[in-house]
Design a protein around this motif. Structure first.
Motif, PDB file in Angstrom:
ATOM      1  N   THR A  93     -10.342   5.265 -22.055  1.00 41.40           N
ATOM      2  CA  THR A  93      -9.456   6.040 -21.198  1.00 41.40           C
ATOM      3  C   THR A  93      -8.043   5.467 -21.228  1.00 41.40           C
ATOM      4  O   THR A  93      -7.738   4.527 -21.949  1.00 41.40           O
ATOM      5  N   PHE A  94      -7.205   6.018 -20.371  1.00 44.46           N
ATOM      6  CA  PHE A  94      -5.813   5.590 -20.269  1.00 44.46           C
ATOM      7  C   PHE A  94      -5.590   4.714 -19.037  1.00 44.46           C
ATOM      8  O   PHE A  94      -4.453   4.510 -18.620  1.00 44.46           O
ATOM      9  N   GLY A  95      -6.687   4.194 -18.435  1.00 47.10           N
ATOM     10  CA  GLY A  95      -6.559   3.454 -17.186  1.00 47.10           C
ATOM     11  C   GLY A  95      -7.112   2.045 -17.235  1.00 47.10           C
ATOM     12  O   GLY A  95      -7.691   1.613 -18.233  1.00 47.10           O
ATOM     13  N   LEU A  96      -6.940   1.327 -16.122  1.00 49.15           N
ATOM     14  CA  LEU A  96      -7.365  -0.070 -15.997  1.00 49.15           C
ATOM     15  C   LEU A  96      -8.060  -0.285 -14.663  1.00 49.15           C
ATOM     16  O   LEU A  96      -7.821   0.439 -13.692  1.00 49.15           O
ATOM     17  N   LEU A  97      -8.889  -1.332 -14.616  1.00 47.83           N
ATOM     18  CA  LEU A  97      -9.316  -1.891 -13.345  1.00 47.83           C
ATOM     19  C   LEU A  97      -8.421  -3.095 -13.076  1.00 47.83           C
ATOM     20  O   LEU A  97      -8.394  -4.059 -13.849  1.00 47.83           O
ATOM     21  N   TYR A  98      -7.665  -3.006 -12.000  1.00 47.42           N
ATOM     22  CA  TYR A  98      -6.771  -4.075 -11.596  1.00 47.42           C
ATOM     23  C   TYR A  98      -7.375  -4.841 -10.430  1.00 47.42           C
ATOM     24  O   TYR A  98      -8.113  -4.283  -9.615  1.00 47.42           O
ATOM     25  N   ASN A  99      -7.041  -6.109 -10.324  1.00 46.81           N
ATOM     26  CA  ASN A  99      -7.155  -6.808  -9.055  1.00 46.81           C
ATOM     27  C   ASN A  99      -5.719  -6.921  -8.566  1.00 46.81           C
ATOM     28  O   ASN A  99      -4.951  -7.786  -9.017  1.00 46.81           O
ATOM     29  N   LYS A 100      -5.323  -6.003  -7.703  1.00 45.54           N
ATOM     30  CA  LYS A 100      -3.941  -5.924  -7.250  1.00 45.54           C
ATOM     31  C   LYS A 100      -3.653  -7.069  -6.279  1.00 45.54           C
ATOM     32  O   LYS A 100      -4.429  -7.323  -5.358  1.00 45.54           O
ATOM     33  N   ILE A 101      -2.526  -7.754  -6.479  1.00 44.66           N
ATOM     34  CA  ILE A 101      -2.162  -8.913  -5.674  1.00 44.66           C
ATOM     35  C   ILE A 101      -0.977  -8.547  -4.784  1.00 44.66           C
ATOM     36  O   ILE A 101       0.077  -8.142  -5.273  1.00 44.66           O
ATOM     37  N   ASN A 102      -1.141  -8.695  -3.489  1.00 50.40           N
ATOM     38  CA  ASN A 102      -0.111  -8.361  -2.510  1.00 50.40           C
ATOM     39  C   ASN A 102       1.035  -9.374  -2.605  1.00 50.40           C
ATOM     40  O   ASN A 102       0.886 -10.538  -2.249  1.00 50.40           O
ATOM     41  N   THR A 103       2.185  -8.907  -3.089  1.00 50.86           N
ATOM     42  CA  THR A 103       3.314  -9.814  -3.304  1.00 50.86           C
ATOM     43  C   THR A 103       4.172 -10.020  -2.056  1.00 50.86           C
ATOM     44  O   THR A 103       5.157 -10.772  -2.097  1.00 50.86           O
TER      45      THR A 103
ATOM     46  N   LYS B 170      -1.152  -5.005   6.391  1.00 50.33           N
ATOM     47  CA  LYS B 170      -2.566  -4.634   6.447  1.00 50.33           C
ATOM     48  C   LYS B 170      -3.274  -4.815   5.109  1.00 50.33           C
ATOM     49  O   LYS B 170      -4.490  -4.981   5.061  1.00 50.33           O
ATOM     50  N   THR B 171      -2.522  -4.747   4.024  1.00 54.63           N
ATOM     51  CA  THR B 171      -3.117  -4.808   2.688  1.00 54.63           C
ATOM     52  C   THR B 171      -3.707  -6.190   2.424  1.00 54.63           C
ATOM     53  O   THR B 171      -3.030  -7.197   2.655  1.00 54.63           O
ATOM     54  N   PRO B 172      -4.946  -6.280   1.942  1.00 58.72           N
ATOM     55  CA  PRO B 172      -5.532  -7.584   1.615  1.00 58.72           C
ATOM     56  C   PRO B 172      -4.714  -8.316   0.549  1.00 58.72           C
ATOM     57  O   PRO B 172      -3.885  -7.716  -0.147  1.00 58.72           O
ATOM     58  N   HIS B 173      -4.970  -9.617   0.422  1.00 56.35           N
ATOM     59  CA  HIS B 173      -4.247 -10.387  -0.592  1.00 56.35           C
ATOM     60  C   HIS B 173      -4.567  -9.890  -2.002  1.00 56.35           C
ATOM     61  O   HIS B 173      -3.681  -9.830  -2.860  1.00 56.35           O
ATOM     62  N   THR B 174      -5.819  -9.569  -2.256  1.00 59.16           N
ATOM     63  CA  THR B 174      -6.220  -9.031  -3.559  1.00 59.16           C
ATOM     64  C   THR B 174      -7.179  -7.872  -3.335  1.00 59.16           C
ATOM     65  O   THR B 174      -7.996  -7.904  -2.407  1.00 59.16           O
ATOM     66  N   SER B 175      -7.079  -6.852  -4.199  1.00 62.39           N
ATOM     67  CA  SER B 175      -7.902  -5.652  -4.043  1.00 62.39           C
ATOM     68  C   SER B 175      -8.283  -5.103  -5.404  1.00 62.39           C
ATOM     69  O   SER B 175      -7.413  -4.871  -6.253  1.00 62.39           O
ATOM     70  N   GLN B 176      -9.568  -4.877  -5.608  1.00 60.25           N
ATOM     71  CA  GLN B 176     -10.027  -4.251  -6.844  1.00 60.25           C
ATOM     72  C   GLN B 176      -9.761  -2.745  -6.781  1.00 60.25           C
ATOM     73  O   GLN B 176     -10.291  -2.061  -5.908  1.00 60.25           O
ATOM     74  N   VAL B 177      -8.951  -2.238  -7.711  1.00 62.61           N
ATOM     75  CA  VAL B 177      -8.587  -0.831  -7.707  1.00 62.61           C
ATOM     76  C   VAL B 177      -8.532  -0.317  -9.134  1.00 62.61           C
ATOM     77  O   VAL B 177      -7.887  -0.917  -9.997  1.00 62.61           O
ATOM     78  N   PHE B 178      -9.211   0.800  -9.384  1.00 60.26           N
ATOM     79  CA  PHE B 178      -9.052   1.512 -10.652  1.00 60.26           C
ATOM     80  C   PHE B 178      -7.778   2.340 -10.580  1.00 60.26           C
ATOM     81  O   PHE B 178      -7.498   2.982  -9.571  1.00 60.26           O
ATOM     82  N   TYR B 179      -7.034   2.339 -11.664  1.00 61.57           N
ATOM     83  CA  TYR B 179      -5.874   3.225 -11.720  1.00 61.57           C
ATOM     84  C   TYR B 179      -5.834   3.908 -13.073  1.00 61.57           C
ATOM     85  O   TYR B 179      -5.886   3.256 -14.117  1.00 61.57           O
ATOM     86  N   VAL B 180      -5.762   5.216 -13.044  1.00 61.66           N
ATOM     87  CA  VAL B 180      -5.595   6.018 -14.250  1.00 61.66           C
ATOM     88  C   VAL B 180      -4.343   6.853 -14.060  1.00 61.66           C
ATOM     89  O   VAL B 180      -3.913   7.091 -12.935  1.00 61.66           O
ATOM     90  N   PRO B 181      -3.695   7.299 -15.134  1.00 62.86           N
ATOM     91  CA  PRO B 181      -2.465   8.072 -14.978  1.00 62.86           C
ATOM     92  C   PRO B 181      -2.713   9.372 -14.236  1.00 62.86           C
ATOM     93  O   PRO B 181      -3.703  10.055 -14.469  1.00 62.86           O
ATOM     94  N   THR B 182      -1.803   9.697 -13.338  1.00 65.39           N
ATOM     95  CA  THR B 182      -1.933  10.945 -12.598  1.00 65.39           C
ATOM     96  C   THR B 182      -1.260  12.101 -13.330  1.00 65.39           C
ATOM     97  O   THR B 182      -1.587  13.259 -13.101  1.00 65.39           O
ATOM     98  N   TYR B 183      -0.309  11.798 -14.189  1.00 62.27           N
ATOM     99  CA  TYR B 183       0.311  12.809 -15.039  1.00 62.27           C
ATOM    100  C   TYR B 183       0.516  12.199 -16.422  1.00 62.27           C
ATOM    101  O   TYR B 183       0.547  10.966 -16.575  1.00 62.27           O
ATOM    102  N   PRO B 184       0.630  13.024 -17.461  1.00 64.12           N
ATOM    103  CA  PRO B 184       0.554  12.522 -18.833  1.00 64.12           C
ATOM    104  C   PRO B 184       1.847  11.898 -19.342  1.00 64.12           C
ATOM    105  O   PRO B 184       2.471  12.371 -20.287  1.00 64.12           O
ATOM    106  N   SER B 185       2.220  10.791 -18.724  1.00 60.12           N
ATOM    107  CA  SER B 185       3.392  10.029 -19.139  1.00 60.12           C
ATOM    108  C   SER B 185       3.163   8.582 -18.734  1.00 60.12           C
ATOM    109  O   SER B 185       2.585   8.307 -17.669  1.00 60.12           O
TER     110      SER B 185
END
Length: 561
Positions: free
Chosen positions: A314-324, A447-462
């Motif tokens: 696919t065109f997406g990733l599983l991120y562990n997003k880090i709250n900066t 409110k956002t946790p320090h790290t969060s597992q989130v899938f992200y795929v493109p919402t539009y084709p760019s």
């Protein structure tokens, strides 16, 4: 410039699936369709059993496609939907002006053609003359104008993508089939973003208003559209119960032709238990699984003579997003140590063996991917040195890690993360939550946790979709942007790419952007996702497109004989 596409090819590969064939299971219609990924739920838990229009132009019987998703559906309002299952509903109930193909090129849809001014600021669209809404009303330029105004006025969903780009007063209806948009500045993602603007039936909406904050437009039909269909899509809404599922009925007057074997009814059920999915694949009452079943479930499906499993990069990733923005992960040294202290290889070898190891913040399926971008590997000694050099000692740092509680593999990844972090002196508190709760937590840095597992795929084709929604400081605070990044260089590169019409030059900008993001350590890039779906052998036609939910275009799917 003129024509029916923008020439912005993402990656020249054909991702249309082609599976094996078999005779129908005796006595059964063919069945299948829908999955999930970045998910949310923002509407109250109400239900509705509705189909729009007079019912005379939609098929009510015949072959049925049955599928499962793993979560509750939220709103089906096209101005609000942002998650995978909402997109699955919208892409079938509604039509945008333009539509992406499997290579990410923009194709005509409700618009038969368009032209762009030399300075890249004026877009003029000509509508096809054979499109009608499910109510029977013809689709007109006035409907398009009303839709875009509603999209921007409500200020939800993806409306921020047009903020500072298009003013409502600069939308002009030239005649019944012609509409012009004058942008405030050159904006290369504009055509791609229009795939997310699903055109609504103005007359139907205006006839179903409730009191609201929008003058003569009342509530803008929000209460009605939240549970009803005001679209022109290839399928109309037949039945909708948020906690159970959604059923679609084929709209035979749709302007696009249906393939041989197209399904007259699509029944999407919420099934969360892998054991139930497996049983129903075995007995033939489910023909297409969701994309987040367990590895064991997919393995068992592969052993069935009458079923198969397809795996598509696919065109997406599983991120562990880090709250900066939240201590202690607001410290770049802490983020760097976290990134180098995790065993990425174990994830793709033991926990998710069907996935592909990531290389930076953009998957390699994108033509703009930078092959030599920094990608941390498992190096706990390096991680310890980074913390020591920054003045930390063991026990100084405690962080939270949130993941979706309904997925066992996410829990396994979280447990590995906790163990890895303990080895470098960071304590991790695991915080499993429902997806709805995670989206609520994402709205503020506090409110956002320090790290969060989130899938992200493109919402539009760019490729812009992979960067703006997640990393630009002016993007809305959502599950997409749980990094809460505020970096002037990142903002500047995103904006530069947006005003650069030459594709090769944009690729260079995106390459620099990937390096900057990697060195900020605002994410852990866990893996490049491979879409895995189980099918009965008599269901074909899934077409992957680089826009969230668009692969679940039911018009593509068909039964073989």
């Amino acid at each position: 410039m003129s024509g029916g596409r923008d020439g912005g090819r993402i990656d020249p590969r054909d991702l249309t699936s082609r599976g094996s064939r078999r005779d129908f299971l005796a006595g059964l219609g063919a069945v299948g369709a829908a999955g999930l990924a970045g998910c949310s739920s923002d509407a109250e838990d109400t239900s509705s059993d509705t189909a729009t229009g007079d019912g005379t132009t939609t098929s009510q019987s015949g072959s049925t496609l049955t599928a499962n998703i793993s979560q509750r559906l939220g709103t089906i309002d096209p101005a609000k939907g942002t998650d995978y299952v909402q997109a699955m509903a919208l892409v079938n109930l509604y039509d945008p002006l333009v539509f992406p193909d499997s290579e990410g090129e923009i194709q005509p849809h409700l618009a038969s053609d368009w032209s762009v001014s030399e300075d890249g600021t004026t877009y003029t669209f000509t509508l096809r003359d054979d499109a009608t809404f499910h109510s029977g009303n013809p689709v007109s330029a006035e409907d398009v104008k009303f839709t875009v105004e509603r999209f921007m006025d409500l200020g939800q969903g993806y409306s921020s993508l047009l903020t500072g780009v298009l003013a409502p007063e600069n939308i002009t209806v030239e005649d019944e089939r012609t509409i012009t948009f004058e942008l405030d500045r050159p904006y290369t993602p504009f055509l791609s973003i229009l795939v997310l603007v699903f055109v609504v039936d103005e007359e139907l909406v205006m006839n179903n208003l409730e009191d609201g904050d929008y003058g003569e437009r009342g509530d803008y039909g929000q209460a009605f559209i939240n549970d009803n269909d005001a679209g022109s899509g290839a399928y109309a809404l037949k039945d909708f119960t948020r906690g159970t599922g959604i059923t679609f009925s084929r709209y035979d007057d749709h302007f696009e032709s249906f393939p041989d074997g197209a399904f007259e009814t699509v029944d999407v059920e919420i099934i969360t238990e892998n054991s139930t999915v497996l049983t129903r694949m075995k007995n033939g009452t489910l023909d297409m699984t969701g994309q987040y079943q367990s590895s064991q479930t997919y393995g068992a499906i592969e052993e069935m003579d009458h079923a198969r499993v397809e795996k598509i990069p696919t065109f997406g990733l599983l991120y562990n997003k880090i709250n900066t923005q939240k201590p202690p992960t607001d410290d770049p040294a802490v983020r760097e140590a976290i990134a180098w202290g995790f065993d990425y290889e174990q994830v793709v070898e033991d926990i998710r063996p069907d996935m592909q190891k990531a290389q930076g913040p953009l998957p390699p399926t994108w033509g703009a991917h930078k092959e030599d971008v920094l990608q941390p590997s498992y190096d706990p000694e390096r991680a310890k040195r980074v913390l020591e050099d920054a003045g930390y000692t063991e026990g100084d740092i405690t962080i939270t890690n949130t993941f979706t509680s309904s997925y066992a593999f996410q829990e396994r990844i979280a447990l590995l993360f906790k163990d890895n972090m303990a080895d470098i002196g960071i304590d991790v508190e695991l915080n499993p939550q429902t997806w709805g709760t995670i989206t609520e937590l994402a709205t503020t840095p506090e409110k956002t946790p320090h790290t969060s597992q989130v899938f992200y795929v493109p919402t539009y084709p760019s490729a812009d979709s992979m960067f703006y929604n997640q990393f630009h400081s002016e993007a809305a605070n959502t599950w997409m942007s749980m990094e809460h990044l505020d970096n002037e260089q990142v903002n500047s590169l995103i904006e530069e790419a947006r005003r650069t019409p030459n594709r090769e030059e944009r690729v260079e900008i995106y390459g620099e952007l990937q390096s900057v993001l990697a060195e900020l350590y605002c994410d852990m890039h866990l893996y490049h996702t491979v879409k895995t779906i189980g099918f009965q052998n008599d269901v074909e036609g899934l077409t992957l497109r680089p826009a969230q939910g668009f692969e679940y275009t039911f018009r593509d799917l068909h039964a073989t004989e």
